[in-house]
Design an enzyme around this catalytic site. Sequence first.
Site, PDB file in Angstrom:
ATOM      1  N   TYR A 113      -3.692   3.003  12.047  1.00 60.56           N
ATOM      2  CA  TYR A 113      -2.904   4.413  12.239  1.00 60.56           C
ATOM      3  C   TYR A 113      -3.670   5.518  12.280  1.00 60.56           C
ATOM      4  CZ  TYR A 113      -3.934   4.330   7.266  1.00 60.56           C
ATOM      5  OH  TYR A 113      -4.505   4.326   5.861  1.00 60.56           O
ATOM      6  N   HIS A 142       1.749   6.933  -0.528  1.00 59.54           N
ATOM      7  CA  HIS A 142       0.762   7.806  -0.656  1.00 59.54           C
ATOM      8  C   HIS A 142       1.119   9.136  -0.023  1.00 59.54           C
ATOM      9  CE1 HIS A 142      -1.787   4.194  -0.926  1.00 59.54           C
ATOM     10  NE2 HIS A 142      -1.480   4.417  -1.871  1.00 59.54           N
ATOM     11  N   ARG A 169       0.861  -1.146  -0.206  1.00 59.29           N
ATOM     12  CA  ARG A 169      -0.047  -0.219   0.000  1.00 59.29           C
ATOM     13  C   ARG A 169       0.813   1.322   0.055  1.00 59.29           C
ATOM     14  NH1 ARG A 169      -5.483  -1.691   1.872  1.00 59.29           N
ATOM     15  NH2 ARG A 169      -5.275  -3.965   2.500  1.00 59.29           N
ATOM     16  N   LYS A 192       1.119  10.749  10.646  1.00 57.71           N
ATOM     17  CA  LYS A 192       0.342   9.522  10.862  1.00 57.71           C
ATOM     18  C   LYS A 192       1.354   8.889  12.138  1.00 57.71           C
ATOM     19  CE  LYS A 192      -0.629   8.779   5.810  1.00 57.71           C
ATOM     20  NZ  LYS A 192      -0.206   8.034   4.806  1.00 57.71           N
ATOM     21  N   LYS A 221      -5.028   1.648  -8.452  1.00 58.47           N
ATOM     22  CA  LYS A 221      -4.659   3.252  -8.059  1.00 58.47           C
ATOM     23  C   LYS A 221      -3.055   3.151  -7.813  1.00 58.47           C
ATOM     24  CE  LYS A 221      -5.357   5.132  -4.158  1.00 58.47           C
ATOM     25  NZ  LYS A 221      -6.105   5.842  -2.719  1.00 58.47           N
ATOM     26  N   ASP A 222      -2.778   2.178  -7.126  1.00 58.73           N
ATOM     27  CA  ASP A 222      -1.165   2.285  -6.772  1.00 58.73           C
ATOM     28  C   ASP A 222      -0.425   1.858  -7.850  1.00 58.73           C
ATOM     29  OD1 ASP A 222      -1.985   3.295  -4.230  1.00 58.73           O
ATOM     30  OD2 ASP A 222      -1.477   1.341  -3.320  1.00 58.73           O
TER      31      ASP A 222
END
Length: 185
Positions: free
Chosen positions: A132, A62, A59, A72, A168-169
Amino acid sequence: MTQVALEIPAVQLFTVARHKDDRGFFSETYNRRTLHEQGIDVTFVQDNQSLSREKGTLRGLHMQAPPYAQDKLVRVTQGSILDVCVDVRVGSPTYGEWVSAVISAAAWNQIFVPRGFLHGFVTLEPDTEVHYKVSNYYNKASESGVIWNDCDLAIDWGVTCDVMLSGKDAVLPQFREFESPFFYV
């Protein structure tokens, strides 16, 4: 709580205490005052959680642009991840450099990722749960990122299997095409 600054000092690693007894354990996983004493004065407004079924789920990378930028605080409650942070603060002496740390339920550690960093992780075990806190609400229009396997960044993700990516990634731009909205102060 123990604190360790990584090679890029703005990114910090924490390990919080687990008080064990015959019933199991108790742990204070977040305490604003304790973080403030460690030099982190952030108000978190949202908690996020992800479950990745497969080892090698990636993931990232971003970020959200100002005014929706996010700090975060990332922890793992089941399994483990390699967490990666890329400095995208224009003018920073470490601009374009990255740091990584293994965050795991076994180590009971956490990583603080400040605004001005691309962030991503890859799961090192199946059925990994990541929790997170973020300091700003999600805003789709301000999200951005860079492809995980960018040649210029040359991040060592530490995985030997094929990674699983979201659609998307898989189509994020290269680092050389990325225009950072962050500046080093």
